[in-house]
Motif scaffolding. Sequence first.
Motif, PDB file in Angstrom:
ATOM      1  N   LEU A 132      49.923  92.762  -7.467  1.00 27.96           N
ATOM      2  CA  LEU A 132      51.231  92.666  -6.821  1.00 27.96           C
ATOM      3  C   LEU A 132      52.198  91.819  -7.628  1.00 27.96           C
ATOM      4  CD1 LEU A 132      53.024  93.158  -4.311  1.00 27.96           C
ATOM      5  CD2 LEU A 132      51.943  91.158  -3.273  1.00 27.96           C
ATOM      6  N   ARG A 133      51.660  90.820  -8.311  1.00 29.95           N
ATOM      7  CA  ARG A 133      52.493  89.915  -9.079  1.00 29.95           C
ATOM      8  C   ARG A 133      52.693  90.383 -10.525  1.00 29.95           C
ATOM      9  NH1 ARG A 133      49.909  87.577  -5.128  1.00 29.95           N
ATOM     10  NH2 ARG A 133      50.898  85.929  -3.941  1.00 29.95           N
ATOM     11  N   ALA A 134      52.096  91.512 -10.858  1.00 34.03           N
ATOM     12  CA  ALA A 134      52.238  92.043 -12.209  1.00 34.03           C
ATOM     13  C   ALA A 134      53.576  92.770 -12.358  1.00 34.03           C
ATOM     14  CB  ALA A 134      51.088  93.000 -12.531  1.00 34.03           C
ATOM     15  N   ALA A 135      54.009  92.908 -13.588  1.00 35.40           N
ATOM     16  CA  ALA A 135      55.309  93.542 -13.850  1.00 35.40           C
ATOM     17  C   ALA A 135      55.330  94.997 -13.444  1.00 35.40           C
ATOM     18  CB  ALA A 135      55.655  93.417 -15.332  1.00 35.40           C
ATOM     19  N   SER A 136      54.164  95.643 -13.430  1.00 37.54           N
ATOM     20  CA  SER A 136      54.118  97.066 -13.119  1.00 37.54           C
ATOM     21  C   SER A 136      54.188  97.357 -11.630  1.00 37.54           C
ATOM     22  CB  SER A 136      52.828  97.684 -13.673  1.00 37.54           C
ATOM     23  OG  SER A 136      51.693  97.057 -13.091  1.00 37.54           O
ATOM     24  N   SER A 137      54.156  96.313 -10.806  1.00 38.91           N
ATOM     25  CA  SER A 137      54.179  96.525  -9.367  1.00 38.91           C
ATOM     26  C   SER A 137      55.609  96.550  -8.855  1.00 38.91           C
ATOM     27  CB  SER A 137      53.410  95.414  -8.653  1.00 38.91           C
ATOM     28  OG  SER A 137      52.060  95.409  -9.051  1.00 38.91           O
ATOM     29  N   PRO A 138      55.911  97.412  -7.878  1.00 40.56           N
ATOM     30  CA  PRO A 138      57.265  97.437  -7.320  1.00 40.56           C
ATOM     31  C   PRO A 138      57.506  96.202  -6.480  1.00 40.56           C
ATOM     32  CG  PRO A 138      55.831  98.844  -6.045  1.00 40.56           C
ATOM     33  CD  PRO A 138      55.021  98.368  -7.221  1.00 40.56           C
ATOM     34  N   PRO A 139      58.748  95.774  -6.332  1.00 40.15           N
ATOM     35  CA  PRO A 139      59.035  94.592  -5.521  1.00 40.15           C
ATOM     36  C   PRO A 139      58.780  94.860  -4.057  1.00 40.15           C
ATOM     37  CG  PRO A 139      61.069  95.703  -6.108  1.00 40.15           C
ATOM     38  CD  PRO A 139      59.968  96.393  -6.875  1.00 40.15           C
ATOM     39  N   ARG A 140      58.530  93.813  -3.333  1.00 38.92           N
ATOM     40  CA  ARG A 140      58.410  93.943  -1.888  1.00 38.92           C
ATOM     41  C   ARG A 140      59.748  94.370  -1.333  1.00 38.92           C
ATOM     42  NH1 ARG A 140      55.099  88.348  -0.894  1.00 38.92           N
ATOM     43  NH2 ARG A 140      53.018  89.217  -0.851  1.00 38.92           N
ATOM     44  N   LYS A 141      59.705  95.226  -0.307  1.00 40.58           N
ATOM     45  CA  LYS A 141      60.942  95.736   0.250  1.00 40.58           C
ATOM     46  C   LYS A 141      61.449  94.919   1.429  1.00 40.58           C
ATOM     47  CE  LYS A 141      60.014 100.529  -1.075  1.00 40.58           C
ATOM     48  NZ  LYS A 141      59.811 101.918  -0.579  1.00 40.58           N
ATOM     49  N   SER A 142      60.612  94.081   2.001  1.00 42.92           N
ATOM     50  CA  SER A 142      61.003  93.389   3.214  1.00 42.92           C
ATOM     51  C   SER A 142      60.441  91.980   3.237  1.00 42.92           C
ATOM     52  CB  SER A 142      60.511  94.159   4.443  1.00 42.92           C
ATOM     53  OG  SER A 142      60.690  93.394   5.613  1.00 42.92           O
ATOM     54  N   GLU A 143      61.268  91.051   3.684  1.00 43.41           N
ATOM     55  CA  GLU A 143      60.797  89.682   3.850  1.00 43.41           C
ATOM     56  C   GLU A 143      59.722  89.597   4.925  1.00 43.41           C
ATOM     57  OE1 GLU A 143      61.533  86.610   2.371  1.00 43.41           O
ATOM     58  OE2 GLU A 143      62.253  87.973   0.848  1.00 43.41           O
ATOM     59  N   ALA A 144      59.695  90.556   5.840  1.00 44.32           N
ATOM     60  CA  ALA A 144      58.706  90.530   6.919  1.00 44.32           C
ATOM     61  C   ALA A 144      57.291  90.588   6.378  1.00 44.32           C
ATOM     62  CB  ALA A 144      58.946  91.700   7.865  1.00 44.32           C
ATOM     63  N   LYS A 145      57.126  91.148   5.192  1.00 42.42           N
ATOM     64  CA  LYS A 145      55.782  91.284   4.639  1.00 42.42           C
ATOM     65  C   LYS A 145      55.195  89.931   4.271  1.00 42.42           C
ATOM     66  CE  LYS A 145      56.458  95.955   3.051  1.00 42.42           C
ATOM     67  NZ  LYS A 145      57.763  96.078   3.673  1.00 42.42           N
ATOM     68  N   ARG A 146      56.040  88.907   4.167  1.00 46.97           N
ATOM     69  CA  ARG A 146      55.534  87.576   3.858  1.00 46.97           C
ATOM     70  C   ARG A 146      55.392  86.725   5.112  1.00 46.97           C
ATOM     71  NH1 ARG A 146      58.949  86.573  -1.664  1.00 46.97           N
ATOM     72  NH2 ARG A 146      60.687  86.921  -0.278  1.00 46.97           N
ATOM     73  N   ALA A 147      55.537  87.346   6.288  1.00 48.81           N
ATOM     74  CA  ALA A 147      55.559  86.577   7.529  1.00 48.81           C
ATOM     75  C   ALA A 147      54.267  85.823   7.759  1.00 48.81           C
ATOM     76  CB  ALA A 147      55.856  87.502   8.705  1.00 48.81           C
ATOM     77  N   VAL A 148      53.117  86.440   7.497  1.00 50.72           N
ATOM     78  CA  VAL A 148      51.836  85.783   7.752  1.00 50.72           C
ATOM     79  C   VAL A 148      51.664  84.582   6.835  1.00 50.72           C
ATOM     80  CG1 VAL A 148      49.341  86.052   7.785  1.00 50.72           C
ATOM     81  CG2 VAL A 148      50.803  87.927   8.542  1.00 50.72           C
ATOM     82  N   GLY A 149      51.890  84.771   5.539  1.00 54.31           N
ATOM     83  CA  GLY A 149      51.758  83.677   4.595  1.00 54.31           C
ATOM     84  C   GLY A 149      52.716  82.540   4.901  1.00 54.31           C
ATOM     85  N   ARG A 150      53.942  82.882   5.304  1.00 56.05           N
ATOM     86  CA  ARG A 150      54.915  81.850   5.637  1.00 56.05           C
ATOM     87  C   ARG A 150      54.484  81.089   6.884  1.00 56.05           C
ATOM     88  NH1 ARG A 150      58.864  84.916   6.712  1.00 56.05           N
ATOM     89  NH2 ARG A 150      59.612  85.169   4.586  1.00 56.05           N
ATOM     90  N   ARG A 151      53.943  81.803   7.850  1.00 51.01           N
ATOM     91  CA  ARG A 151      53.509  81.146   9.085  1.00 51.01           C
ATOM     92  C   ARG A 151      52.349  80.197   8.819  1.00 51.01           C
ATOM     93  NH1 ARG A 151      50.898  84.169  14.309  1.00 51.01           N
ATOM     94  NH2 ARG A 151      50.815  82.370  15.700  1.00 51.01           N
ATOM     95  N   ILE A 152      51.418  80.604   7.974  1.00 49.56           N
ATOM     96  CA  ILE A 152      50.307  79.727   7.602  1.00 49.56           C
ATOM     97  C   ILE A 152      50.839  78.479   6.906  1.00 49.56           C
ATOM     98  CG2 ILE A 152      48.287  79.484   6.098  1.00 49.56           C
ATOM     99  CD1 ILE A 152      47.740  82.471   6.598  1.00 49.56           C
TER     100      ILE A 152
END
Length: 229
Positions: A132-152
Motif C-alpha cells: 500500500l505504501r509502495a509507489a505502484s499502489s493507488p492512493p487511498r480514496k477516502s479518509e474513512a479508510k483510516r478511521a480504525v487506525g486513527r481511533r486506535i
Amino acid sequence: MTSMRRHQAQNGYPRGEETKAKIIRTSIALFGEEGFAGVSTREIANAAGVPPPSIQYYFGNKEGLYDACLEDIQASASAAVSPALEKVEELLAADATADRLIDGYCNVLESLADFLLGAPDAASRALFVAQLRAASSPPRKSEAKRAVGRRIQEGCAAVVSHISGHNLTDEEARMVCTMVNGQLFIIHVARGHVGELIGWDEITPARIESLKTVLRKQTTVILNSHRPK
C-alpha cells in the motif's frame, strides 16, 4: 448494460456476496505479492476461479477492486478491535485508575495481535499493507479508510496522557503510543524477517499467546514509567 447485468445476476452470479468475498480474498493476496501494477484483473479473476467480467460487474474497475480490498481489511480490523477500544473509551470517560487503563490498553493490543497475526489470511494482509505504501499502489480514496487506525491512535494516546497526569504534550503522548504499538506492528509488517530473528518458522496460536504475554509485560512497564513521580 442494464439488461446484461440483469442477465448475469440471474444466470452467472447466483451467489453474489460469496463471489465478491472470494475475489477480494484473492485480490488481497495477489496485490500483496505483486503490487497494484503487477497483477491484472484477468489474472485475479483466473486465480479466483470466476469469469473475468466479474471484476467489472462487482467493482467497476481495478481501482474499485483495490478500494474494496482496503474496505474489507478496515472492516475486519474494526470488528476485531472495537470491543476492546470501546472499553478503553468507557474507562477514559469514567476517569478510571491508571491500572485499569493500562489493562485496557493491553487488551486493545492483544485484540490487534490476534487480528494481525492469527487469522488465516493475516500474512496476505500484511503484504497488502506493505505494498500500500509502495509507489505502484493507488492512493487511498477516502479518509474513512483510516478511521480504525486513527481511533486506535487517539484512544491509546489518551490513555498515555491520562496515565501521565496530563503532564505530556499531545505530541509526546502520540510518540509514546506509537512506539508502544510499534512493538506489534513491526512483527506484522516485517513478519518474515522478525520470524528469523526470533527463530520462528511460522506463527502459531501458541506463539501468538507467548507474544501477547511479552507485549503486555513490556507495555505495562513503559506506561507505568510515565506515571507522575
